[in-house]
Design an enzyme around this catalytic site. Structure first.
Site, short mmCIF file in Angstrom:
data_model
loop_
_atom_site.label_atom_id
_atom_site.label_comp_id
_atom_site.label_asym_id
_atom_site.label_seq_id
_atom_site.Cartn_x
_atom_site.Cartn_y
_atom_site.Cartn_z
N SER A 83 -8.89 17.17 3.02
CA SER A 83 -7.81 17.86 2.32
C SER A 83 -6.47 17.55 2.99
CB SER A 83 -8.04 19.37 2.35
OG SER A 83 -7.83 19.83 3.68
N LYS A 84 -5.41 17.91 2.28
CA LYS A 84 -4.07 17.72 2.82
C LYS A 84 -3.94 18.47 4.15
CE LYS A 84 -0.10 20.07 1.39
NZ LYS A 84 0.59 20.23 2.65
N ARG A 85 -4.58 19.63 4.20
CA ARG A 85 -4.52 20.43 5.43
C ARG A 85 -5.15 19.71 6.62
NH1 ARG A 85 -7.19 25.45 4.54
NH2 ARG A 85 -6.59 25.27 2.35
#
Ligand code: GLU
Length: 510
Positions: free
Chosen positions: A265-267
């Site tokens: 994910s972007k996170r």
């Protein structure tokens, strides 16, 4: 004659483009090009609550950067326009109505409060599913339970309604996925999804099937996260157009976190310090910028290459592929079933390899911008080309052209005295003074002549060539890095070479 290959990438404009999204584009593109087909980009913006300003333009900019040019799209036009689903809104209702006529769908008038009450009731009863499906539909406010005249009266009086698919229980839906092979879905796990919303807008499920049909899509490749939606789509194909007309499907494996634990994910990127988006994405509301591969200095050739091998290989050890080679060698059946772990170090390796092959002319402007942003201006184009050629083997990301090449443009503001000091003595001082004087006389300023003089004096003085080379390098470069020493001297020119040695001698005198 077999139908023409027509594939589509169908993004929803909801934010930055994740590298998994670009890989989906790439696999669609490769398949289309391999079979001389068409690559279509259709914008799926029917969920207006998730629509994000600027996201559509950003997606096309990313495709442009990657060189994956659509044959048909919102921007490129085409025979099946419009390619933005919100602009096709009036075309979907007839299909929803057709399903009602056939008994495959129904009107549902349930209010938000009623739906909430239904879920509460199911929870209290300990049901493990809170779905609107065959278990509960006959207790809800819909045209299956109401009399036809009651339904008509509600519609006539303008009561808001949605249209839901009627999924029959206890059926098995066979399905062939080009990557996963033969599969089966159980209709007991599928709910009566909304197809047409109260505002007349279709949901994704109806729109994707109708448009794949109208746009004559032959193959639909999308991320594995869409696999649970496949049974609804298959049923819609069966009820509306016939299963023999349905595109061939392939659900692409996920791109996983570096440790293999779940979808990247972007996170994860923020946490581990690497990009996950193709290009910088600025959130239109918070103005927060998420870094992209492009701005960090990845080449599109490398980005494409690293994405292609995330979950695919051609069955050999080859890792570096150009887009043309990928088109030739790609086969959807060779895409792996399992998720592919993302490895940023490996991603950088791809970039390093592609920088080695970089077309200098194509990248001069970009590299010039990097130098300019660091305060180096008045760059001569052909000189920049020479420098880029000399240092490209040492660069991993494009900004490395600056760190690796800055001394070709600017004298080092300070140099690595700590390395020189232990080796510095009167004999070295004498050596460099003689070297300076002889270089001053040198007429043909070429690496080979500089090297000859350098070595002759060393032999005369009985000095260690290695040490002297290290010292001269530090004088010219500022540190112990860089390409061939005498090439550096030749490239920066006589004047600069002499000035830098002179300056260093002064520093050591002081
Ligand atoms: N609009 C869907 C998305 O946002 C597309 C899924 C599909 O390709 O069917 O990814």
């Amino acid at each position: 004659m077999a139908n023409k290959v027509r594939v589509r990438f169908a993004p929803s404009p909801t934010g930055g483009l994740h590298l998994g999204g670009v890989r989906t584009v790439l696999f669609n593109y490769l398949y289309a090009k391999k079979y001389h087909g068409d690559f279509i980009v259709r914008v799926e913006d029917t969920d207006q609550t998730r629509w994000v300003d600027g996201a559509e333009k950003y997606i096309f900019d990313c495709l442009d950067w990657c060189g994956l040019v659509p044959d048909e799209s919102v921007l490129h036009g085409g025979p099946y326009a419009p390619y933005r689903q919100s602009e096709r809104k009036p075309s979907y209702r007839q299909y929803a109505e057709q399903l009602i006529q056939q008994g495959n769908a129904y009107y549902a008038f349930d209010t938000a409060a009623e739906l909430e009450a239904m879920r509460e009731k199911l929870k209290t009863a300990g049901s493990n599913s809170l779905q609107y499906d065959h278990h509960i539909r006959m207790s809800m406010n819909n045209s299956l339970r109401l009399l036809p005249e009651e339904t008509n009266a509600l519609i006539d009086s303008g009561t808001p309604y949605v249209i839901r698919i009627k999924v029959n229980p206890n059926e098995l839906i066979p399905f062939t996925d080009m990557i996963r092979g033969e599969m089966e879905f159980d209709t007991n796990t599928v709910d009566d999804k909304v197809l047409l919303k109260a505002d007349g807008m279709p949901t994704y499920h109806l729109a994707v099937v109708v448009d794949d049909h109208l746009m004559k899509i032959s193959h639909a490749f999308r991320g594995e996260e869409w696999l649970p939606s496949a049974p609804v789509h298959i049923l819609l194909w069966k009820y509306l157009f016939g299963l023999d007309k349905m595109p061939n499907w392939a659900h692409l494996p996920l791109i996983l976190k570096p440790d293999g634990n779940g979808k990247l994910s972007k996170r994860d990127g923020d946490r581990l310090g690497f990009p996950v988006y193709a290009m910088d994405w600025t959130d239109p509301i918070s103005r927060e910028i998420t870094k992209g591969f492009k701005e960090l200095g990845f080449l599109p050739e490398a980005f494409i290459n690293l994405l292609a091998v995330l979950g695919w290989n051609d069955g050999t050890e080859q890792e570096l592929f150009s887009l043309e080679e990928l088109i030739e060698k790609f086969s959807i059946e060779k895409v792996h079933k399992g998720g592919a772990k993302f490895d940023y170090e490996k991603a950088k390796w791809f970039n390093q390899e592609w920088i080695k092959k970089l077309d200098i002319e194509n990248y001069k402007e970009r590299v010039k911008e990097i130098f300019l942003s660091k305060g180096i201006s008045n760059i001569d184009d052909s000189y920049l080309g020479v420098v880029m050629n000399l240092v490209k083997e040492r660069c991993t990301l494009l900004p490395d052209f600056y760190t690796q090449g800055v001394f070709f443009f600017d004298s080092p503001s300070n140099f690595d005295e700590a390395s020189v000091k232990p080796k510095w003595d009167d004999s070295k001082k004498e050596y460099f003074t003689i070297l300076m004087n002889q270089l001053k006389q040198l007429e043909s300023w070429e690496a080979i002549s500089i090297e000859t003089i350098f070595k002759e004096i060393a032999t005369e003085k009985n000095s260690k060539v290695g040490e002297l080379q290290m010292i001269l390098r530090v004088f010219l470069v500022g540190s112990k890095m860089g390409p061939g020493l005498f090439i550096i001297a030749e490239t920066i020119g006589k004047l600069n070479t002499l000035e830098r040695i002179e300056y260093a001698l002064k520093v050591f005198e002081a």
